[in-house]
Write a protein that holds these residues in place. Structure first.
Motif, PDB file in Angstrom:
ATOM      1  N   CYS A 201      41.259  47.883  41.397  1.00 32.42           N
ATOM      2  CA  CYS A 201      40.203  46.859  41.343  1.00 32.42           C
ATOM      3  C   CYS A 201      40.816  45.461  41.239  1.00 32.42           C
ATOM      4  O   CYS A 201      41.816  45.266  40.547  1.00 32.42           O
ATOM      5  N   GLN A 203      39.799  40.993  41.162  1.00 26.20           N
ATOM      6  CA  GLN A 203      38.826  39.901  41.077  1.00 26.20           C
ATOM      7  C   GLN A 203      39.595  38.587  41.060  1.00 26.20           C
ATOM      8  O   GLN A 203      40.539  38.424  40.290  1.00 26.20           O
ATOM      9  N   ASP A 206      35.917  33.510  39.808  1.00 25.13           N
ATOM     10  CA  ASP A 206      34.546  33.937  39.532  1.00 25.13           C
ATOM     11  C   ASP A 206      33.941  34.755  40.672  1.00 25.13           C
ATOM     12  O   ASP A 206      32.751  35.082  40.640  1.00 25.13           O
ATOM     13  N   ALA A 207      34.747  35.050  41.689  1.00 26.23           N
ATOM     14  CA  ALA A 207      34.236  35.834  42.820  1.00 26.23           C
ATOM     15  C   ALA A 207      33.906  37.259  42.373  1.00 26.23           C
ATOM     16  O   ALA A 207      34.348  37.729  41.329  1.00 26.23           O
ATOM     17  N   ALA A 208      33.134  37.941  43.194  1.00 23.35           N
ATOM     18  CA  ALA A 208      32.749  39.313  42.877  1.00 23.35           C
ATOM     19  C   ALA A 208      33.977  40.229  42.905  1.00 23.35           C
ATOM     20  O   ALA A 208      34.862  40.080  43.755  1.00 23.35           O
ATOM     21  N   PRO A 209      34.076  41.157  41.970  1.00 30.79           N
ATOM     22  CA  PRO A 209      35.187  42.113  41.999  1.00 30.79           C
ATOM     23  C   PRO A 209      35.096  43.033  43.208  1.00 30.79           C
ATOM     24  O   PRO A 209      34.006  43.264  43.747  1.00 30.79           O
ATOM     25  N   PHE A 210      36.227  43.562  43.638  1.00 33.61           N
ATOM     26  CA  PHE A 210      36.244  44.466  44.785  1.00 33.61           C
ATOM     27  C   PHE A 210      37.324  45.522  44.572  1.00 33.61           C
ATOM     28  O   PHE A 210      38.246  45.342  43.783  1.00 33.61           O
ATOM     29  N   HIS A 260      44.938  36.925  40.633  1.00 33.07           N
ATOM     30  CA  HIS A 260      43.868  37.929  40.581  1.00 33.07           C
ATOM     31  C   HIS A 260      43.896  38.655  39.233  1.00 33.07           C
ATOM     32  O   HIS A 260      44.961  38.857  38.644  1.00 33.07           O
TER      33      HIS A 260
END
Length: 305
Positions: A201, A203, A206-210, A260
């Motif tokens: 995982c 992130q 403040d971006a969405a986790p992926f 990240h």
């Protein structure tokens, strides 16, 4: 009836059989059976239904033992409180933690603990399986996880973070890695544990986790093995910061995505102290929890300075 007998019937309930309780007490099963029978006779009720194959708590026994357990705990706590300014904590403290956490974080600080509390004997079981605390008679477990679930009491010792790393030799021999999506073309070293094998995982800010699917030709069941394989240039690994800070400082490993947040399961991961759910916490366990919180926090701060 005496307190020792009452503690014995509570132990029979907890362990689920007279034989199991007798092993803990190092008594003959017939002796434990007589103690139970004596308590039942004095109470005038049957606490347990006993057959050749199983033991179950009666309805009357359940009601009595539920009220008895906190009273016994409170009596033990009162005794310890009365003695705490006169006596050092004593006894056998049975602990468990993962192989890597024992090796890197707990064993190095034990000499200081034993200087402070010389009357405590430590039985440290390093194991990458989550041992059942009651079944294995363990006083304290240290586990790496998001907020623990279940009926154990937990307290945070130190927060942990994960880094994706590789050796300089591996990076020289492979195509450049600029983004987590590039991991698909690389050999990733993976934990050989359920749920931890196939994706990592990420992130950024403040971006969405992926999640990124990862694959590789080497799975290892403990973090020490993964760290060694990564340092030898066998692939890319995701490892806890407390395990690899020295390798990063010495240049044996290079962090690939410093901008990240990285994780295998959850970004908010910590080392937690867990102990059985009960109102009374023995002083030997309490001083170990306080010591670990203090010493591990200082250790992590020193490593990141």
């Amino acid at each position: 009836m005496d307190i020792t007998s009452l503690k014995t019937v509570l132990l029979v309930q907890t362990r689920g059989s007279i034989a199991a309780a007798s092993r803990v007490l190092d008594l003959d099963p017939s002796s434990v059976s007589r103690i139970v029978a004596t308590v039942e006779a004095e109470l005038g009720i049957r606490l347990f239904q006993r057959t050749t194959r199983r033991l179950t708590v009666t309805e009357e026994g359940q009601a009595y033992l539920q009220r008895l357990a906190p009273l016994i705990d409170e009596m033990d706590a009162a005794k310890e409180e009365a003695q705490r300014h006169r006596l050092q904590p004593t006894g056998l403290l049975r602990m468990t933690a993962s192989v890597a956490f024992c090796d890197q974080m707990i064993i190095p600080v034990l000499p200081d603990f034993q200087k402070r509390f010389p009357e405590i004997t430590i039985d440290l079981q390093s194991c990458d399986r989550n041992l059942d605390l009651v079944e294995n008679e363990i006083d304290l477990a240290v586990r790496l996880a998001p907020t623990p679930q279940g009926d154990l009491i937990s307290t945070r010792l130190v927060q942990t973070h994960y880094r994706v790393v590789a050796s300089p030799d591996y990076l020289k021999a492979k195509q450049a890695i600029k983004d987590p999506t590039d991991l698909a073309a690389h050999n990733c070293l993976r934990f050989a544990l359920p749920g931890l094998q196939n994706s990592w995982c990420f992130q950024k800010g403040d971006a969405a986790p992926f999640e990124i699917d990862v694959s590789g030709n080497l799975l290892i069941s403990n973090a020490l093995g993964l760290r060694k394989a990564a340092c030898m240039g066998q692939g890319i690994a995701i490892l806890a910061d407390w395990l690899i800070q020295r390798d990063l400082k010495e240049g044996k490993l290079i962090e690939l995505f410093p901008d990240h947040h990285c994780s295998i399961t959850d970004f908010e991961t910590s080392a937690w102290a867990l102990y059985p759910n009960r109102s009374y916490l023995p002083r030997k366990v309490r001083v170990m929890i306080d010591f670990l919180r203090e010493s591990l926090g200082a250790k992590v701060l020193a490593a990141t300075a």
